[in-house]
Design an enzyme around this catalytic site. Sequence first.
Site, PDB file in Angstrom:
ATOM      1  N   TYR A  53       8.744  -9.267  -6.821  1.00 34.75           N
ATOM      2  CA  TYR A  53       8.020  -8.282  -7.642  1.00 34.75           C
ATOM      3  C   TYR A  53       6.553  -8.305  -7.258  1.00 34.75           C
ATOM      4  O   TYR A  53       5.958  -9.377  -7.102  1.00 34.75           O
ATOM      5  CB  TYR A  53       8.176  -8.586  -9.136  1.00 34.75           C
ATOM      6  CG  TYR A  53       9.184  -7.653  -9.773  1.00 34.75           C
ATOM      7  CD1 TYR A  53       8.976  -6.276  -9.712  1.00 34.75           C
ATOM      8  CD2 TYR A  53      10.314  -8.133 -10.413  1.00 34.75           C
ATOM      9  CE1 TYR A  53       9.898  -5.407 -10.262  1.00 34.75           C
ATOM     10  CE2 TYR A  53      11.241  -7.256 -10.962  1.00 34.75           C
ATOM     11  CZ  TYR A  53      11.026  -5.892 -10.892  1.00 34.75           C
ATOM     12  OH  TYR A  53      11.930  -5.031 -11.428  1.00 34.75           O
ATOM     13  N   GLU A  55       3.943  -5.728  -8.558  1.00 36.20           N
ATOM     14  CA  GLU A  55       3.159  -4.661  -9.196  1.00 36.20           C
ATOM     15  C   GLU A  55       1.687  -4.815  -8.858  1.00 36.20           C
ATOM     16  O   GLU A  55       1.148  -5.931  -8.881  1.00 36.20           O
ATOM     17  CB  GLU A  55       3.310  -4.703 -10.716  1.00 36.20           C
ATOM     18  CG  GLU A  55       4.514  -3.953 -11.222  1.00 36.20           C
ATOM     19  CD  GLU A  55       5.668  -4.865 -11.504  1.00 36.20           C
ATOM     20  OE1 GLU A  55       5.750  -5.937 -10.856  1.00 36.20           O
ATOM     21  OE2 GLU A  55       6.494  -4.522 -12.360  1.00 36.20           O
ATOM     22  N   ASP A 199       2.619  18.987   2.115  1.00 46.45           N
ATOM     23  CA  ASP A 199       3.862  18.210   2.108  1.00 46.45           C
ATOM     24  C   ASP A 199       4.483  18.420   3.489  1.00 46.45           C
ATOM     25  O   ASP A 199       5.096  19.457   3.759  1.00 46.45           O
ATOM     26  CB  ASP A 199       4.773  18.745   0.990  1.00 46.45           C
ATOM     27  CG  ASP A 199       6.149  18.093   0.984  1.00 46.45           C
ATOM     28  OD1 ASP A 199       6.531  17.471   2.004  1.00 46.45           O
ATOM     29  OD2 ASP A 199       6.861  18.232  -0.031  1.00 46.45           O
ATOM     30  N   THR A 225       7.761  12.308   3.518  1.00 46.24           N
ATOM     31  CA  THR A 225       8.827  11.321   3.456  1.00 46.24           C
ATOM     32  C   THR A 225       8.840  10.625   4.816  1.00 46.24           C
ATOM     33  O   THR A 225       8.251  11.107   5.782  1.00 46.24           O
ATOM     34  CB  THR A 225      10.195  11.983   3.166  1.00 46.24           C
ATOM     35  OG1 THR A 225      10.379  13.068   4.062  1.00 46.24           O
ATOM     36  CG2 THR A 225      10.271  12.472   1.739  1.00 46.24           C
ATOM     37  N   LYS A 228      12.747  11.529   7.703  1.00 46.03           N
ATOM     38  CA  LYS A 228      13.201  12.772   8.362  1.00 46.03           C
ATOM     39  C   LYS A 228      12.770  12.700   9.826  1.00 46.03           C
ATOM     40  O   LYS A 228      13.281  11.854  10.563  1.00 46.03           O
ATOM     41  CB  LYS A 228      12.651  13.988   7.609  1.00 46.03           C
ATOM     42  CG  LYS A 228      13.156  14.085   6.172  1.00 46.03           C
ATOM     43  CD  LYS A 228      12.743  15.381   5.507  1.00 46.03           C
ATOM     44  CE  LYS A 228      13.320  15.525   4.115  1.00 46.03           C
ATOM     45  NZ  LYS A 228      12.450  15.003   3.048  1.00 46.03           N
ATOM     46  N   ARG A 234      14.319   5.488   4.114  1.00 46.77           N
ATOM     47  CA  ARG A 234      14.259   6.540   3.071  1.00 46.77           C
ATOM     48  C   ARG A 234      13.123   6.212   2.144  1.00 46.77           C
ATOM     49  O   ARG A 234      13.213   5.286   1.329  1.00 46.77           O
ATOM     50  CB  ARG A 234      15.538   6.513   2.232  1.00 46.77           C
ATOM     51  CG  ARG A 234      16.746   7.030   2.873  1.00 46.77           C
ATOM     52  CD  ARG A 234      17.761   7.435   1.817  1.00 46.77           C
ATOM     53  NE  ARG A 234      17.550   8.792   1.418  1.00 46.77           N
ATOM     54  CZ  ARG A 234      17.910   9.841   2.139  1.00 46.77           C
ATOM     55  NH1 ARG A 234      18.509   9.689   3.283  1.00 46.77           N
ATOM     56  NH2 ARG A 234      17.681  11.059   1.718  1.00 46.77           N
TER      57      ARG A 234
HETATM   58  N1  DSN Z   1      16.604  17.195   0.509  1.00 50.33           N
HETATM   59  C1  DSN Z   1      15.555  17.436   1.471  1.00 50.33           C
HETATM   60  C2  DSN Z   1      15.985  18.401   2.509  1.00 50.33           C
HETATM   61  O1  DSN Z   1      17.157  18.403   2.846  1.00 50.33           O
HETATM   62  O2  DSN Z   1      15.184  19.144   3.042  1.00 50.33           O
HETATM   63  C3  DSN Z   1      14.295  17.830   0.838  1.00 50.33           C
HETATM   64  O3  DSN Z   1      13.991  16.991  -0.217  1.00 50.33           O
END
Ligand code: DSN
Length: 416
Positions: A53, A55, A199, A225, A228, A234
């Site tokens: 932990y 925090e 984003d 994120t 991707k 993730r």
């Molecule tokens: N679920 C993602 C996508 O497939 O683009 C976006 O959050």
Amino acid sequence: MNYSNLQRHDPEVMAIVKKEIARQQESLAMIPSENYASLAVLEAMGTVLSNKYAEGYPHKRYYTGNQFIDEIEDLAIARGKELFGCEHINVQPNAGSGANLAIYLGLLKPGDTVMGMKLDQGGHLTHGHPVNISGQLYHFVQYGVRKDTELLDYDEILAIAKKEKPKMIVTGATAYPRIFDFAKFRKICDEVGALLMADISHFVGLSLSGDHPNPLPHADVVMTTTHKTLRGPRSAVIYCKEKFAKSIDRAVFPGTQGGPMEHIIAAKAVCFAEASKPEFKTYGHQIALNAKALAKTLQAEGLRLVSGGTDNHLMLVDCVPLKISGRKGSEALAACNIYTNRNTIPYDPGSAFEPSGIRLGTPALTTRGMKEKEMAQIGRLIARVLKNTATASTLEDAKKEVAQLTQSFPIYPELT
Ligand code: DSN
């Protein structure tokens, strides 16, 4: 990494994991938000850092025993700052949705006016859709694409901004096959006194390779994120100008999260180092080249693509001329082990649940080592399936072709 303990202690779970490894190996992952993380990233996620932990932030924790956790988070921060060329980075967000919420919490007040792209024209749920907390806490006004070109219209976005006077304009999308011109958005924001938020979750890898405009120096705050086109664990990060650092950090913890996932932060550090290598730029270029090659073949086969093609890693096939729904098309492809997702297209005659498009992308296939030649083959295959969704023999033949193709491009041979 051989999962020997999992195999011994819990063969039931291991059996399911094995089936998923085989599914990934034997199929074409064409959902543009999916990718294959390296074994080093996967191993970092499986470390004992998960047990701790922590925090707070490095050197300002609420629990003792964080001397090595601080080291790992410091390392992730240093690598992230260098990779993105940013003044400040927060590596703790667990996911993209939470990162977006933290940005709104940190830089806005409930009820403030914000602009974001419409979900059914390519935007994201967290960019102000009424069913999402973003659309419920803030007064989101949505912009979209022109009906005739299916492209963003910067004059129209400026006109909306002048009328609505937003505190922030959110850019970025999940299903827009073209680029975001951040310099143009900056000018619009400056005209109306709005913050610019980017984003870049979908096209971050292309921004790093120079195949998509970089949000810096234009954006005040950026989030992405990490799983991707960045090909990491993730998760997500937020980076921003130094003057917003305190507000963003407070909004992540304690604003929207508790203890950070330090094993995932370690995996982010690994992924940042991977993305800093020259090979990653080559990877980004190839994603874009592959997308262009795939789009060209689909169009040569007579399929209509939204906006007439792609400038990034994804494209949207309009299923209306094929007289099938996006669901029917994506299910037929899935029956051949080609995984895509049904998606709305701009001004969709269908609904969110029964949309008229299919979204396709090249990041995962590019990680496997596929190039333009394979894209042309896959494009012809997809077109054949979509034109003959009810013909069992076409689907059977396509499945066999996918099996041959995927055998030549192994993923994770160490895990099988
Ligand atoms: N679920 C993602 C996508 O497939 O683009 C976006 O959050």
